[in-house]
Scaffold this active site. Sequence first.
Site, mmCIF file in Angstrom:
data_model
loop_
_atom_site.group_PDB
_atom_site.id
_atom_site.type_symbol
_atom_site.label_atom_id
_atom_site.label_comp_id
_atom_site.label_asym_id
_atom_site.label_seq_id
_atom_site.Cartn_x
_atom_site.Cartn_y
_atom_site.Cartn_z
ATOM 1 N N ASP A 326 0.877 -1.161 0.000
ATOM 2 C CA ASP A 326 0.000 0.000 0.000
ATOM 3 C C ASP A 326 0.922 1.221 0.000
ATOM 4 O O ASP A 326 2.100 1.115 0.381
ATOM 5 C CB ASP A 326 -0.882 -0.029 1.262
ATOM 6 C CG ASP A 326 -1.697 1.235 1.412
ATOM 7 O OD1 ASP A 326 -2.365 1.619 0.441
ATOM 8 O OD2 ASP A 326 -1.649 1.844 2.497
ATOM 9 N N ASP A 514 -1.438 -0.775 6.096
ATOM 10 C CA ASP A 514 -1.549 -0.261 7.459
ATOM 11 C C ASP A 514 -2.937 0.241 7.814
ATOM 12 O O ASP A 514 -3.153 0.707 8.934
ATOM 13 C CB ASP A 514 -0.550 0.889 7.671
ATOM 14 C CG ASP A 514 -0.973 2.148 6.925
ATOM 15 O OD1 ASP A 514 -1.538 2.025 5.818
ATOM 16 O OD2 ASP A 514 -0.749 3.255 7.448
ATOM 17 N N ASP A 518 -7.160 -1.941 4.270
ATOM 18 C CA ASP A 518 -6.227 -2.973 3.815
ATOM 19 C C ASP A 518 -6.528 -4.345 4.418
ATOM 20 O O ASP A 518 -5.940 -5.344 3.988
ATOM 21 C CB ASP A 518 -4.783 -2.588 4.183
ATOM 22 C CG ASP A 518 -4.316 -1.340 3.449
ATOM 23 O OD1 ASP A 518 -4.744 -1.152 2.300
ATOM 24 O OD2 ASP A 518 -3.536 -0.563 4.033
#
Length: 620
Positions: A326, A514, A518
Amino acid sequence: MEERSFLKPAVSLAMLVAGIVMAAVDAEWFSSDTVRLAWYVAAYLPVGLGVMKEAWECASKGDVFSEFMLMSVASIGAFVIGEYPEAVAVMLFYCIGETLQDMAVDRARDNIRSLMEFRPDHASVVVGGTVVVKDPADVRPGDVVEVKPGERVPLDGELISGDAAFNTAALTGESVPRTIERGSEVLAGMIAADSVVRLRVVRPADQSAVARILQMVEDASERKAPAELFIRKFARVYTPVVIALAALTVVVPWLWSIAGTGFAYDFGTWFYRALIFLVISCPCALVISIPLSYFGGIGAASKRGILFKGGNYLDAVTKVDTVVFDKTGTLTRGEFAVVRVDGSNPGALVDTVAAIERGSNHPIARAVAAAAKDKTIVADDVKDVPGYGLTATVGGRRWAVGTLKLMEREGVGYPKEIASAAETIVACACDGRYEGCLFLADTLKDDAARAVEKLHAVGVSSVEILSGDKQALVDKVAAGLKVDRGCGDLLPEGKVGRIEEIRRSGRNVAFVGDGINDAPVLALSDVGIAMGALGSDMAVETADVVIQTDQPSKVADAIRIGRRTRRIVSQNIVFAIGVKVLVMLLGLAGMANLWAAVFADVGVALLAVMNATRVFFDNK
């Protein structure tokens, strides 16, 4: 505790050595068989009783052929044939190995538990108009807590003060702070951005994900790696087979002798060989060293700020060939910086905007202030235009700084191409005329580029970025980091689709994220890795591995530690089985005594334990 755990083996070792020395010097009082037996029984009890208790408890639960039963039968058999020192040695070295294993496991757990202390350890509770600092565990639903700018919200609560901005990057992946309205819920882990806020607590601390994470750490030993599961299944079949073969070692020669072959059968000789076979066959080296190898790997990783939630994930990470990151909060800081300025006098423009925004704690204002060089400029009559920006007077001239909507509201024309910019923009107008624009973007973490380099160095073939930010911004980050692919404008389901596509191609993928958004991708990946220092509770709970230091380069370290652990496990399996088979054949041929059997069992176990602890002291 460590001193107490070594006390019993130390007593047995001292008595064993003393007994061997007294026998060697022919001490007169030690020549009596009764005295020798009593001496070695006393030496045996401190280390033997615990093992025999375990054997009894396992047998009462239906697990008759456990490694504890093998050790008990072998040592009692040694007493029966008069090999007292060997009987004590079998139990002594086994217990030393078990103690070393327990110490390593406890140390790993302590390291892991200490890493979880990054969570808020206090809450400022408003009581009768004053603020009292309390442990979050003592705060009850309905209590009001106060959070200052820059502090993390300690518990979930309802916002009861005015609308406020919160850094929610840890929870949502948004790089821009979110304004939460009064009466809406604020989640633990969010950070107050620019004002003091008050919340009414809606959930107690013991219902937070932190408590569940700590429980998962305690249960990590239940998440067995494939090698551990194999050894347990192997032992259930192996142990009864070994006992049957040991019995046949005594019975078959006797049957051969009574069949009229002329073979001279001596019960003591064949019972001794059966006992050697039994001692050698104990799977101590495997039963002790393999779990210890995985706990050692977990401990070594925890010292480097990497939390593996079980040995199975140490194994899984060794197969990863694709790592997907990410962007916001994972590869980037989640903090703004001025990346470029358009205008006739860029330096003066930044200094002027910084003066206008000097009274604000908003992340954009802080980023502009950090870029300013002239701190002496004074802005007067500063007014906030909610949702648009600010107006002020600087040097007798009226300025407007903020979004493009503010420009339109002020009737200021601006270049249309800046509307498609990937970065966050602060447009500026003076006396109704467009003066320029500041472009701000989330900044990369210091070791983001190193993270990609290290992953390629450990053999990861593909590195990608998935993000909900604009594709243009993701492309810029991907090019800067030299990753293989960057995908932007993705909703959570878009990230899930990309991970599914990678897995269908036959690759093993680790996803690093995080935020709450996600969590589905972390769960879907072969290995889910959460950035834990600012990561959301849900992401940390869902992930298989947690990077506590918030450094993406630790992902490569996690892969390296997993592979090193796996190599040590393989070494121990080959070494233990190889030595045992060799000494077992020598014992059946009458070429190995009980001391050789003790070495082949507990000696090999101790060497395997020492080899296993190498990974625990990984300092690379």
